[in-house]
Design a protein around this motif. Structure first.
Motif, PDB file in Angstrom:
ATOM      1  N   GLN A  22       0.869  -1.170   0.000  1.00  0.00           N
ATOM      2  CA  GLN A  22       0.000   0.000   0.000  1.00  0.00           C
ATOM      3  C   GLN A  22       0.909   1.223   0.000  1.00  0.00           C
ATOM      4  O   GLN A  22       1.670   1.442   0.936  1.00  0.00           O
ATOM      5  N   ILE A  23       0.825   1.980  -1.085  1.00  0.00           N
ATOM      6  CA  ILE A  23       1.628   3.185  -1.235  1.00  0.00           C
ATOM      7  C   ILE A  23       0.640   4.345  -1.227  1.00  0.00           C
ATOM      8  O   ILE A  23      -0.135   4.522  -2.170  1.00  0.00           O
ATOM      9  N   ASP A  24       0.663   5.094  -0.109  1.00  0.00           N
ATOM     10  CA  ASP A  24      -0.334   6.132   0.132  1.00  0.00           C
ATOM     11  C   ASP A  24      -1.713   5.505  -0.038  1.00  0.00           C
ATOM     12  O   ASP A  24      -2.082   4.634   0.719  1.00  0.00           O
ATOM     13  N   ASP A  25      -2.480   5.925  -1.039  1.00  0.00           N
ATOM     14  CA  ASP A  25      -3.840   5.406  -1.211  1.00  0.00           C
ATOM     15  C   ASP A  25      -3.929   4.314  -2.276  1.00  0.00           C
ATOM     16  O   ASP A  25      -5.023   3.836  -2.574  1.00  0.00           O
ATOM     17  N   SER A  26      -2.819   3.921  -2.855  1.00  0.00           N
ATOM     18  CA  SER A  26      -2.817   2.907  -3.913  1.00  0.00           C
ATOM     19  C   SER A  26      -2.382   1.553  -3.362  1.00  0.00           C
ATOM     20  O   SER A  26      -1.524   1.476  -2.482  1.00  0.00           O
ATOM     21  N   LEU A  27      -2.964   0.481  -3.911  1.00  0.00           N
ATOM     22  CA  LEU A  27      -2.641  -0.872  -3.484  1.00  0.00           C
ATOM     23  C   LEU A  27      -2.112  -1.660  -4.673  1.00  0.00           C
ATOM     24  O   LEU A  27      -2.716  -1.681  -5.744  1.00  0.00           O
ATOM     25  N   TYR A  28      -0.971  -2.316  -4.483  1.00  0.00           N
ATOM     26  CA  TYR A  28      -0.350  -3.154  -5.518  1.00  0.00           C
ATOM     27  C   TYR A  28      -0.192  -4.554  -4.937  1.00  0.00           C
ATOM     28  O   TYR A  28       0.240  -4.706  -3.796  1.00  0.00           O
ATOM     29  N   GLU A  29      -0.539  -5.580  -5.753  1.00  0.00           N
ATOM     30  CA  GLU A  29      -0.420  -6.967  -5.299  1.00  0.00           C
ATOM     31  C   GLU A  29       0.302  -7.800  -6.350  1.00  0.00           C
ATOM     32  O   GLU A  29       0.245  -7.493  -7.552  1.00  0.00           O
TER      33      GLU A  29
END
Length: 168
Positions: free
Chosen positions: A146-153
């Motif tokens: 989770q980078i600030d308000d973004s989510l990467y999986e």
């Protein structure tokens, strides 16, 4: 004299009857032997046919089991090799995303969660940026950042599910 002739005629008739009965009996025995030999030959032929079918079916079943086993082993070997490569690439890609985000912004808040093995693989890939990341160990196959308000999986769970379905 008449009596002797009569006795001779009776003896001749008895001998002729005995000869005809012996011939008839011999013919019946020969017919029975021939019928028995034909039945034995038919039985042997049928037994051979049934044995051949059973052997062929058994060999086909063994061949199918061997093919299934070889396919399963090959799939496991390939799956493990592909899983390792896919995990490495997913971790590298996620590390690149995190590094890029940190390089673009001064105040970036990054939280990474996932299985311990993947977190341990991600830390060296982040280099000095690893000190700025909050790590949390979770169950599952995926790393999530989770980078600030973004989510990467990483989406490794989806890939593992697809491999499991393919191997079933």
């Amino acid at each position: 004299d008449e009596r002797r002739r009569l006795e001779a005629a009776v003896a001749a008739a008895e001998a002729a009857l005995a000869e005809r009965l012996a011939q008839a009996h011999a013919a019946e025995l020969e017919a029975e032997r021939a019928r028995h030999a034909a039945e034995v030959e038919d039985l042997q032929r049928e037994t051979g046919r049934l044995a051949g079918e059973a052997i062929a079916a058994g060999l086909a079943a063994m061949e199918q089991r061997l093919t299934d086993m070889a396919t399963a082993v090959a799939a496991r070997i390939l799956g493990a090799a592909l899983s390792d490569d896919l995990q490495r690439r997913a971790v590298d890609r996620l590390a690149q995303v995190i590094r890029d985000a940190m390089a673009d912004r001064e105040a970036v808040r990054v939280r990474v969660s996932g299985p311990a093995a993947l977190i341990e693989a991600l830390k060296p890939a982040l280099g000095a940026h690893a000190a700025q990341v909050d790590f949390a160990e979770t169950a599952g196959l995926d790393l999530a950042a989770q980078i600030d308000d973004s989510l990467y999986e990483t989406r490794l769970a989806e890939w593992a599910e697809a491999v499991t379905e393919a191997l079933s």
